[in-house]
Design a protein around this motif. Structure first.
Motif, short mmCIF file in Angstrom:
data_model
loop_
_atom_site.label_atom_id
_atom_site.label_comp_id
_atom_site.label_asym_id
_atom_site.label_seq_id
_atom_site.Cartn_x
_atom_site.Cartn_y
_atom_site.Cartn_z
N TYR A 158 -8.34 1.56 -10.25
CA TYR A 158 -8.17 0.44 -9.23
C TYR A 158 -8.40 0.28 -8.19
CZ TYR A 158 -4.55 0.23 -5.48
OH TYR A 158 -3.68 0.23 -4.42
N GLU A 209 -2.87 11.06 8.16
CA GLU A 209 -3.60 10.66 8.47
C GLU A 209 -3.98 10.11 9.76
OE1 GLU A 209 -4.16 7.53 5.83
OE2 GLU A 209 -2.54 5.82 6.10
N TRP A 218 0.71 -0.93 0.11
CA TRP A 218 -0.12 -0.10 -0.17
C TRP A 218 0.60 1.31 0.38
CZ3 TRP A 218 -4.75 -1.95 -1.82
CH2 TRP A 218 -4.94 -3.28 -0.37
N TRP A 266 -6.90 7.35 -3.35
CA TRP A 266 -6.25 7.77 -2.10
C TRP A 266 -5.32 8.36 -3.43
CZ3 TRP A 266 -5.94 7.55 2.39
CH2 TRP A 266 -6.67 6.13 3.03
N GLU A 278 -2.61 9.02 -3.93
CA GLU A 278 -1.48 9.07 -4.34
C GLU A 278 -1.52 8.91 -6.86
OE1 GLU A 278 -2.22 7.21 -1.93
OE2 GLU A 278 0.26 6.65 -0.64
N ARG A 333 -1.07 0.21 13.28
CA ARG A 333 -1.69 1.32 12.84
C ARG A 333 -2.39 2.01 14.74
NH1 ARG A 333 -2.36 3.43 7.59
NH2 ARG A 333 -2.38 1.33 6.28
C1 GLA Z 1 -2.69 3.17 2.84
C2 GLA Z 1 -2.76 4.17 3.45
C3 GLA Z 1 -3.00 5.34 2.63
C4 GLA Z 1 -2.97 5.26 1.13
C5 GLA Z 1 -3.03 3.98 0.22
C6 GLA Z 1 -3.07 3.76 -0.25
O1 GLA Z 1 -4.06 2.55 3.12
O2 GLA Z 1 -3.03 4.30 4.52
O3 GLA Z 1 -2.87 6.18 3.84
O4 GLA Z 1 -1.28 5.53 1.31
O5 GLA Z 1 -1.94 3.20 1.33
O6 GLA Z 1 -3.27 2.31 -1.42
#
Ligand code: GLA
Length: 674
Positions: free
Chosen positions: A244, A348, A124, A644, A646, A495
């Motif tokens: 995606y 986040e 991720w 997201w 990205e 997390r």
């Molecule tokens: C994780 C991260 C998110 C984002 C996604 C992208 O879930 O927590 O902030 O970067 O990956 O897939």
């Protein structure tokens, strides 16, 4: 025109917010929300972003010249499609870029493997998305004008059309695109992805069998054209499911050899492990190719010399030569972005907000930060599949989960303000009650049924279900088995924010006599555990922003969706409102009418929240941190909206001025395949 409106207004065409739906009135309205969103952006047309066309000439990253000269690579025009995807300079906040340099990501996940067709993830945080490309694209839609919001943006599929009764969708692939090892990308890859993976119930693909458009079948027409045939009428909304992480083909020329249907010596485990995490490079369609993986340390990716996109001056993308994913923790992602040793964070983790914001205000700070709307939310998922367990205790527990008064009691027992303050002091957190996150274009508070903190009500409802502390140990006993009411609740220990909420929820539920036993499962094993329905309850992030994104994780759309209510051998023991949820989901994918979609979304919101399908906890906004030397990171990019950040930021367009570029670890190289 600058437009800093809440994104929620984008789809709210012709909607009246009065809570008149189905003649009900909402007893407890949501408390007033204070927005922290400060994103500013211009809305543009779909074609302002990118088109597909042949350009008079093409250019490549200068270091590739030597590789073409030595014969290691064909000339750039032969590596590109006849009509490449052309990113328009007019939509780039800093314009046409300079080649070279390194982009440094930091992530908390770890690559599970590279077989995306078998559902593996790569850790991720943008590493999945750097390597895979999908038929259509959702992320950049945050910038598209409301009147052009009909379905997703094109990507590997450059266009598509419907038959008159909307039961056949014909899609056209970019012609002449190639995998990073030079193999042609065509409908052989599409047929392998859809027929041999999605439709194979032995493979855990990201779209489950018969789930896409209610069970579409695929017909290949020629090398670049194919058609989905649906059992019922659909709309452009259903195409969103091909973005995606669902509509992304894998290299059939490599994977077929490991697939049991093509190779009798292979079983499904062999197939799953066909592309192990440490075996790089692998062929990709993405802008960067993984070329080195040092477990728990670093993944290095180098530019894909066959990437099918260029800018409007004919420069092949991406601009950046090398991408790093440092494998540490999610908290470290923010720490390193603020310190300037990482280039990116989706901030986040509310625990870091105050400090990170303070530091990023300094004019010498390496990063800039702006909050978007609240799209990050957390929830408790209860396992409703009573007919999927033989254990009498678990059966009784799941029976309780299935009772609305029990779920209401849980919700009344949770003090969401306290959960929010445990995450971060300040105005960041706002109660989440399940349903759409408040920053979702589909959210309307008028349809959210709030079941607020009220311990007395919680206790009353629990007593009404025959739950009583018969042995005086402070924990309620179950009426059937007589055992203590103990809920195993699984979460991801890496997390930090999940862990903090777990602590808060555990002590809050204890106050009404429910004992929570927190259980940890690491991120790599988490999804397989959840998909197998192997849990009593889960506490994790929800991210329910669009009904078409990760639909299976949220809604009852097939036997194996959602994981918290799998179907048993005799089918699903449905809760009364679940069938309507299924119907709403397919009605939404059958209409492009914004007014109708809003109406359906409102109904969905009301069903989800009044029935507490999940027990929402809190929701927070997130801020995107990008190092200031990185150009073209549009300041309006939300951390999470259609996808997201990205994806939404369009990383293939990012660039760094030559004098600020970092030294590459593997300069002058591209992936070499055996
Ligand atoms: C994780 C991260 C998110 C984002 C996604 C992208 O879930 O927590 O902030 O970067 O990956 O897939």
């Amino acid at each position: 025109m600058k437009d800093s409106r809440k994104l929620a207004s984008l789809l709210a065409v012709g909607v009246c917010a009065a809570a008149l739906y189905a003649g009900t009135s909402i007893a407890d309205p949501m408390p007033e929300e204070q927005s922290l969103a400060g994103l500013e952006y211009d809305l543009i047309g779909r074609d302002d972003l990118w088109t597909y066309e042949a350009l008079p000439e093409y250019h490549q990253a200068p270091f590739l010249d030597a590789l073409v000269e030595s014969g290691a690579l064909p000339p750039v025009e032969d590596r590109l499609p006849a009509e490449p995807l052309v990113m328009q300079a007019g939509a780039m906040s800093a314009g046409i870029g300079e080649y070279g340099g390194v982009f440094r990501h930091v992530i908390g996940g770890r690559p599970e493997g590279w077989n995306i067709l078998a559902g593996q993830h790569q850790g991720w945080g943008g590493i999945n998305m750097a390597t895979q490309e999908c038929l259509v694209r959702q992320g950049p839609r945050w910038q598209v004008r409301p009147e052009e919001q009909t379905g997703p943006l094109p990507n590997l599929a450059k266009s598509w059309e419907w038959n008159d009764d909307m039961t056949e969708l014909t899609m056209h692939l970019v012609e002449g695109a190639k995998w990073s090892d030079g193999d042609p990308f065509d409908t052989e890859d599409i047929a392998f992805w859809y027929d041999d993976n999605v439709q194979n119930a032995d493979i855990n693909s990201r779209i489950s069998k018969d789930a896409f458009g209610g069970g579409a079948s695929l017909e290949v027409i020629d090398d670049y054209t194919f058609k989905f045939v649906f059992p019922t009428a659909q709309s452009n909304t259903v195409v969103e499911g091909l973005a995606y992480i669902q509509g992304c083909p894998g290299p059939s020329h490599v994977l077929k050899d490991f697939h049991p249907d093509y190779n009798a010596d292979m079983n499904y485990d062999d197939y799953l492990n066909a592309m192990p995490a440490d075996a790089v490079p692998i062929p990709v369609m993405g802008a960067w190719v993984p070329v080195e993986h040092k477990p728990d340390e670093l993944v290095i990716l180098r530019r894909n010399p066959y990437y099918f996109k260029v800018d409007s001056e004919g420069n092949q993308l991406p601009y950046i030569n090398e991408m790093h994913f440092k494998l540490t923790t999610w908290d470290d992602r923010t720490t390193q972005a603020v310190a300037g040793t990482g280039d990116w964070s989706n901030m986040e983790n509310p625990g870091n907000f105050v400090e990170a914001l303070k530091q990023s205000q300094d004019e010498n700070s390496p990063v800039s930060a702006k909050f978007g709307p609240r799209t990050l939310s957390w929830r408790i998922e209860l396992n409703f599949a009573q007919n999927m367990t033989d254990d009498p205790y678990e059966q009784e527990l799941r029976g309780l989960f299935r009772e609305l008064p029990f779920r209401q009691a849980l919700s009344h027992a949770i003090d969401r303000d306290a959960v929010g303050q445990a995450l971060a002091r300040g105005p960041f957190a706002y109660p989440y009650i399940g349903g759409f996150a408040s920053g979702s274009p589909y959210y309307d508070p008028a349809y959210s049924v709030y079941t607020p903190f009220d311990q007395d009500k919680a206790k009353e409802l629990l007593a009404g279900l025959g739950l009583e502390d018969t042995d005086g140990n402070g924990v309620l006993n179950m009426p059937g088995t007589g055992e203590d009411l103990v809920i195993d609740m699984t979460y991801k220990p890496q997390r930090t924010d999940d862990r903090k909420q777990m602590d808060a929820v555990t002590s809050q539920l204890a106050e009404v006599g429910i004992r929570v036993l927190p259980k940890t499962v690491d991120e790599t094993s988490f999804d397989p555990m959840r998909n197998a329905g192997d849990f009593s309850a889960i506490l994790q992030r929800a991210n329910f922003v669009l009904p078409t994104r990760e639909t299976c994780g949220n809604l009852p759309v097939s036997d194996i969706c959602p994981p918290f209510h799998l179907s048993g051998p005799d089918g699903r023991d449905s809760l009364p409102f679940e069938e309507r949820l299924t119907a709403i989901t397919s009605e939404m994918s059958a209409t492009d009418d914004a007014g109708k979609q809003t109406e359906l979304a409102n109904e969905m919101e009301q069903l989800l929240t009044e029935n507490l399908y999940n027990i929402g906890l809190v929701q927070v906004p997130a801020a995107l941190l990008v190092n200031k030397r990185v150009q073209n990171a549009h300041p309006g990019t939300p951390v999470f909206m259609y996808e997201w950040a990205e994806d939404a930021v369009i990383r293939e367009r990012l660039w760094v001025p030559a004098d600020q570029q970092m030294e590459e670890i593997l300069p002058g190289t591209v992936a070499v395949y055996e």
